[in-house]
Motif scaffolding. Structure first.
Motif, short mmCIF file in Angstrom:
data_model
loop_
_atom_site.label_atom_id
_atom_site.label_comp_id
_atom_site.label_asym_id
_atom_site.label_seq_id
_atom_site.Cartn_x
_atom_site.Cartn_y
_atom_site.Cartn_z
N CYS A 208 0.88 -1.17 0.00
CA CYS A 208 0.00 0.00 0.00
C CYS A 208 0.91 1.22 0.00
N ASP A 210 1.42 5.24 -1.64
CA ASP A 210 0.89 6.40 -2.37
C ASP A 210 -0.59 6.21 -2.71
N GLY A 211 -1.32 5.55 -1.79
CA GLY A 211 -2.76 5.40 -1.97
C GLY A 211 -3.19 4.23 -2.82
N SER A 212 -2.27 3.49 -3.41
CA SER A 212 -2.62 2.37 -4.28
C SER A 212 -2.13 1.06 -3.68
N ASN A 214 -0.46 -2.22 -4.72
CA ASN A 214 0.30 -2.85 -5.79
C ASN A 214 0.54 -4.32 -5.44
N ARG A 236 -8.07 -7.66 -9.73
CA ARG A 236 -8.27 -6.21 -9.81
C ARG A 236 -9.72 -5.85 -9.49
N GLU A 240 -11.34 -3.57 -6.35
CA GLU A 240 -12.23 -2.43 -6.58
C GLU A 240 -13.55 -2.60 -5.84
N LEU A 244 -10.81 -0.60 -2.74
CA LEU A 244 -9.37 -0.36 -2.83
C LEU A 244 -9.01 0.14 -4.23
N LYS A 245 -7.93 0.88 -4.30
CA LYS A 245 -7.45 1.41 -5.57
C LYS A 245 -6.30 0.53 -6.05
N PRO A 246 -6.53 -0.36 -7.03
CA PRO A 246 -5.46 -1.24 -7.49
C PRO A 246 -4.41 -0.49 -8.29
N GLY A 247 -3.16 -0.81 -8.05
CA GLY A 247 -2.06 -0.23 -8.81
C GLY A 247 -1.55 -1.25 -9.81
#
Length: 274
Positions: A208, A210-212, A214, A236, A240, A244-247
């Motif tokens: 986790c 920078d907000g993403s 990975n 992915r 979502e 969560l924001k997937p990187g």
């Protein structure tokens, strides 16, 4: 450290042997009931794989892994009664099991003829002591370090896979606040190692940053890598759906290297370069 390092072994070795030998142990009337009860408690406390898929189940497994026993003992000393989380701790159960095994095998018992379970008890004692040594080293590795930019926890979580004990290796890293960490930003890395049925060992690193979130996978089996790559879009979508924001996501052939982690990987407890 010198005592624990040579004898450490994975708790899965103990759990596998206990699972195979529990019938023999329970059937032997010369074995004490207390030891039988402790052995059954250890096996019954292993959660099913499905429990680790739920936040509450995973949290319970981590809390009871033995890594935090001493902290819970200190907390219990300030309370009128011991919390249930203390009684369910794997390290506490392991210590009681070792003590009871030693009583069963003490020299005074040599006056009595060896039973069919004597060899099993000796084997379980050696494996239980090895598991305790491994857990102790994981605790040493997880101690906070004043000069380190992050806190690291190293632990192993047993679970049941098709009714048989299996093991999940987990490393959790939390980057501490500092000049390189903007205010309010929480950076975490979770490294997971597992060997699913009919697949090769998989190493996974979720960060986790920078907000993403990975995600990277590694396996030494090209077939396993291919299967993971074919399901990354599904993963992915799952991220979502959980908000969560997937990187970036990928799967690679081989083993993970230190430079893949946005947070610098933890140093080993023991340096092999002398």
């Amino acid at each position: 450290f010198k005592q624990a390092l040579p004898q450490q072994s994975s708790p899965q070795v103990l759990l596998d042997r206990l699972d195979r030998g529990i019938g023999e142990l329970v059937a032997d009337k010369t074995v004490g009931e207390t030891l039988k009860h402790l052995a059954l408690q250890i096996l019954r406390a292993i959660p099913d794989k499905s429990a680790l898929f739920q936040p509450a189940g995973l949290k319970t497994a981590v809390a009871g892994s033995g890594l935090f026993l001493e902290a819970k003992l200190a907390q219990a000393g300030r309370q009128s009664s011991a919390p249930q989380t203390l009684m369910d701790d794997f390290k506490l159960r392991l210590g009681k099991f070792i003590a009871e095994l030693a009583l069963e095998l003490k020299p005074a018992a040599a006056e009595h003829p060896a039973t069919s379970s004597t060899a099993l008890l000796r084997e379980l004692l050696q494996q239980a002591e090895g598991s305790l040594a491994k857990l102790t080293l994981d605790q040493l590795h997880s101690l906070p370090k004043d000069d380190a930019p992050r806190q690291v926890w190293v632990l192993e979580l047993p679970f049941l896979q098709n009714g048989k004990p299996d093991l999940l290796e987990l490393i959790v890293e939390h980057e501490r606040g500092g000049s390189g960490n903007p205010a309010g930003q929480n950076n975490w890395v979770v490294s997971i190692t597992i060997t699913p049925p009919e697949l090769a060992t998989i190493h996974c690193k979720l960060s986790c940053y920078d907000g993403s979130v990975n995600t990277r996978f590694w396996s030494e089996s090209a077939e396993t890598v291919e299967k993971i790559n074919a399901r990354l879009d599904y993963l992915r979508r799952q991220f979502e759906e959980k908000g969560l924001k997937p990187g970036f996501m990928d799967a690679q052939h081989g083993k993970p290297a230190q430079e893949h982690s946005p947070i610098a990987s933890p140093q080993s407890l023991l340096s092999e370069k002398v």
